[in-house]
Design an enzyme around this catalytic site. Sequence first.
Site, PDB file in Angstrom:
ATOM      1  N   CYS A 127      -3.275   1.182 -45.594  1.00  0.00           N
ATOM      2  CA  CYS A 127      -2.702   2.373 -44.939  1.00  0.00           C
ATOM      3  C   CYS A 127      -3.439   3.663 -45.305  1.00  0.00           C
ATOM      4  O   CYS A 127      -3.350   4.655 -44.591  1.00  0.00           O
ATOM      5  CB  CYS A 127      -1.226   2.510 -45.297  1.00  0.00           C
ATOM      6  SG  CYS A 127      -0.245   1.159 -44.634  1.00  0.00           S
TER       7      CYS A 127
ATOM      8  N   HIS B 224       0.455  10.062 -43.517  1.00  0.00           N
ATOM      9  CA  HIS B 224       0.531   8.679 -43.028  1.00  0.00           C
ATOM     10  C   HIS B 224       1.952   8.436 -42.558  1.00  0.00           C
ATOM     11  O   HIS B 224       2.915   8.782 -43.239  1.00  0.00           O
ATOM     12  CB  HIS B 224       0.151   7.730 -44.160  1.00  0.00           C
ATOM     13  CG  HIS B 224       0.475   6.300 -43.866  1.00  0.00           C
ATOM     14  ND1 HIS B 224       0.128   5.690 -42.669  1.00  0.00           N
ATOM     15  CD2 HIS B 224       1.130   5.348 -44.601  1.00  0.00           C
ATOM     16  CE1 HIS B 224       0.549   4.429 -42.693  1.00  0.00           C
ATOM     17  NE2 HIS B 224       1.166   4.206 -43.842  1.00  0.00           N
TER      18      HIS B 224
ATOM     19  N   ASN C 127       4.684   2.145 -38.327  1.00  0.00           N
ATOM     20  CA  ASN C 127       3.572   2.227 -39.282  1.00  0.00           C
ATOM     21  C   ASN C 127       2.367   1.488 -38.687  1.00  0.00           C
ATOM     22  O   ASN C 127       2.362   0.266 -38.612  1.00  0.00           O
ATOM     23  CB  ASN C 127       4.012   1.597 -40.608  1.00  0.00           C
ATOM     24  CG  ASN C 127       2.948   1.725 -41.689  1.00  0.00           C
ATOM     25  OD1 ASN C 127       1.785   2.037 -41.409  1.00  0.00           O
ATOM     26  ND2 ASN C 127       3.340   1.461 -42.923  1.00  0.00           N
TER      27      ASN C 127
HETATM   28  O1  UT7 Z   1       2.359   2.191 -45.383  1.00  0.00           O
HETATM   29  C1  UT7 Z   1       2.625   2.164 -46.754  1.00  0.00           C
HETATM   30  C2  UT7 Z   1       3.340   0.944 -47.114  1.00  0.00           C
HETATM   31  N1  UT7 Z   1       4.691   0.802 -46.728  1.00  0.00           N
HETATM   32  C3  UT7 Z   1       5.678   1.694 -46.924  1.00  0.00           C
HETATM   33  O2  UT7 Z   1       5.471   2.853 -47.147  1.00  0.00           O
HETATM   34  C4  UT7 Z   1       7.061   1.161 -46.883  1.00  0.00           C
HETATM   35  C5  UT7 Z   1       7.823   1.614 -48.086  1.00  0.00           C
HETATM   36  N2  UT7 Z   1       9.187   1.148 -48.117  1.00  0.00           N
HETATM   37  C6  UT7 Z   1      10.131   1.518 -47.205  1.00  0.00           C
HETATM   38  O3  UT7 Z   1       9.828   2.236 -46.271  1.00  0.00           O
HETATM   39  C7  UT7 Z   1      11.555   1.061 -47.425  1.00  0.00           C
HETATM   40  O4  UT7 Z   1      11.657   0.503 -48.704  1.00  0.00           O
HETATM   41  C8  UT7 Z   1      12.037   0.042 -46.374  1.00  0.00           C
HETATM   42  C9  UT7 Z   1      12.198   0.732 -45.036  1.00  0.00           C
HETATM   43  C10 UT7 Z   1      11.060  -1.110 -46.268  1.00  0.00           C
HETATM   44  C11 UT7 Z   1      13.416  -0.484 -46.772  1.00  0.00           C
HETATM   45  O5  UT7 Z   1      14.325   0.574 -46.983  1.00  0.00           O
HETATM   46  P1  UT7 Z   1      15.200   0.611 -48.325  1.00  0.00           P
HETATM   47  O6  UT7 Z   1      16.136   1.725 -48.192  1.00  0.00           O
HETATM   48  O7  UT7 Z   1      14.256   0.602 -49.489  1.00  0.00           O
HETATM   49  O8  UT7 Z   1      16.020  -0.732 -48.208  1.00  0.00           O
HETATM   50  P2  UT7 Z   1      16.058  -1.987 -49.205  1.00  0.00           P
HETATM   51  O9  UT7 Z   1      14.765  -2.713 -49.186  1.00  0.00           O
HETATM   52  O10 UT7 Z   1      16.567  -1.492 -50.522  1.00  0.00           O
HETATM   53  O11 UT7 Z   1      17.133  -2.861 -48.509  1.00  0.00           O
HETATM   54  C12 UT7 Z   1      18.501  -2.417 -48.324  1.00  0.00           C
HETATM   55  C13 UT7 Z   1      19.271  -3.508 -47.612  1.00  0.00           C
HETATM   56  C14 UT7 Z   1      19.052  -4.897 -48.219  1.00  0.00           C
HETATM   57  O12 UT7 Z   1      20.286  -5.569 -48.173  1.00  0.00           O
HETATM   58  P3  UT7 Z   1      21.224  -5.660 -49.488  1.00  0.00           P
HETATM   59  O13 UT7 Z   1      20.365  -6.341 -50.523  1.00  0.00           O
HETATM   60  O14 UT7 Z   1      21.541  -4.240 -49.835  1.00  0.00           O
HETATM   61  O15 UT7 Z   1      22.366  -6.459 -49.000  1.00  0.00           O
HETATM   62  C15 UT7 Z   1      18.086  -5.547 -47.280  1.00  0.00           C
HETATM   63  O16 UT7 Z   1      18.215  -6.949 -47.260  1.00  0.00           O
HETATM   64  O17 UT7 Z   1      18.815  -3.604 -46.258  1.00  0.00           O
HETATM   65  C16 UT7 Z   1      18.483  -4.977 -45.956  1.00  0.00           C
HETATM   66  N3  UT7 Z   1      17.435  -4.991 -44.959  1.00  0.00           N
HETATM   67  C17 UT7 Z   1      17.679  -4.888 -43.642  1.00  0.00           C
HETATM   68  N4  UT7 Z   1      18.822  -4.779 -42.952  1.00  0.00           N
HETATM   69  C18 UT7 Z   1      18.737  -4.682 -41.603  1.00  0.00           C
HETATM   70  C19 UT7 Z   1      16.094  -5.070 -45.136  1.00  0.00           C
HETATM   71  N5  UT7 Z   1      15.452  -5.022 -43.948  1.00  0.00           N
HETATM   72  C20 UT7 Z   1      16.426  -4.912 -43.013  1.00  0.00           C
HETATM   73  C21 UT7 Z   1      16.405  -4.811 -41.617  1.00  0.00           C
HETATM   74  N6  UT7 Z   1      17.572  -4.697 -40.962  1.00  0.00           N
HETATM   75  N7  UT7 Z   1      15.249  -4.812 -40.893  1.00  0.00           N
END
Ligand code: UT7
Length: 325
Positions: A115, A252, A282
């Site tokens: 990225c 980004h 992204n």
């Molecule tokens: O380009 C550079 C590289 N990438 C990034 O910059 C991405 C960096 N990370 C992020 O943007 C965020 O961490 C995400 C958008 C990927 C996730 O957001 P988050 O607020 O960190 O959520 P999380 O991973 O802590 O997950 C929260 C909950 C989980 O459920 P539980 O464990 O709380 O029951 C996940 O299983 O959301 C769940 N979850 C989803 N729910 C619905 C994860 N993906 C999804 C989804 N739809 N697509």
Amino acid sequence: MTVVRSVVLGCGAYLPERVLTNAELAAKVDTSDEWIVQRTGIRERHIAAEGEYTSHLATKAAEAALANAGVDAQSIDLIVLATSTPDHTFPATATQVQAALGIHHGVAFDLQAVCSGFVFAVATADNFLRAGSAKRALVIGAETFSRILDWNDRGTCVLFGDGAGAIVLEAQTGWGTSADRGVLTTHLRSDGAHKHKLYVDGGPSTTQTTGHLRMEGREVFKHAVGMITGVIVDAFNASGTSADNVDWFVPHQANKRIIDASAQKLHIAPQKVVMTVDRHGNTSAASIPLALATAVADGRIQKGHLVLLEAMGGGFTWGAALLRW
Ligand code: UT7
């Protein structure tokens, strides 16, 4: 004392025709439009058609950038293409763009920093131009991430999309002050200790397959804001500028929450932030030039404006570039 500056002559972008909405994704995996919008700001992404490769997207973006710059492809003597989704393991996708543009002189090569690829490519081209190794460069970010996604993994498949963007840089003479047009400073970093947090589980040397993107999203998020703001402060210090001087912050486009938190930490007003993540998700190395092209086309970025670029991604890699448009 005069110095060589890499001045932006123009920029352009290309998004594949097919739009994939959050609602369509919600019909395939256990997710919802509400979750995706709240957690990421993404509403839709574009997906390359069958037979449409990274080089095709890159060539369209390059042609748009050349047209915007008003220069002929034959005047280009350097092509740096940032991608993690090349057409083939080799040759470099940049050489296929070079061929498609009908260029047979100069040099074209790919650069791989996931990225952060576009910021790394700007820094690389800037160094070539300032060293006198080239006079006019195409700097491209192009990706077909849809080809390396695990479409059953809701944690990643909702985040990424395909696209390309490009700028034309030319070596010009400046006075060596932050009032110069062109790239003022670039700062690149990497730390391979974080590999397992964001990687692709395949490759020619390991599995002889392309593999799929794997990410511990929360872990990446935890590091992102600190790394981004740290390297931006380095760029401010090196150029004698500050957040107050920035006209446009073009980060980004990975996640609206990361962008908002970074801008807030740096005291950059929300109205100075260029945000396009809602429209294309992204797109890795393509996201910054896609955002740049949007803000140039709608008249926000104007000649003489101070533009701050930053990115962070797999590796980890991260970096910032400050340039006066
Ligand atoms: O380009 C550079 C590289 N990438 C990034 O910059 C991405 C960096 N990370 C992020 O943007 C965020 O961490 C995400 C958008 C990927 C996730 O957001 P988050 O607020 O960190 O959520 P999380 O991973 O802590 O997950 C929260 C909950 C989980 O459920 P539980 O464990 O709380 O029951 C996940 O299983 O959301 C769940 N979850 C989803 N729910 C619905 C994860 N993906 C999804 C989804 N739809 N697509």
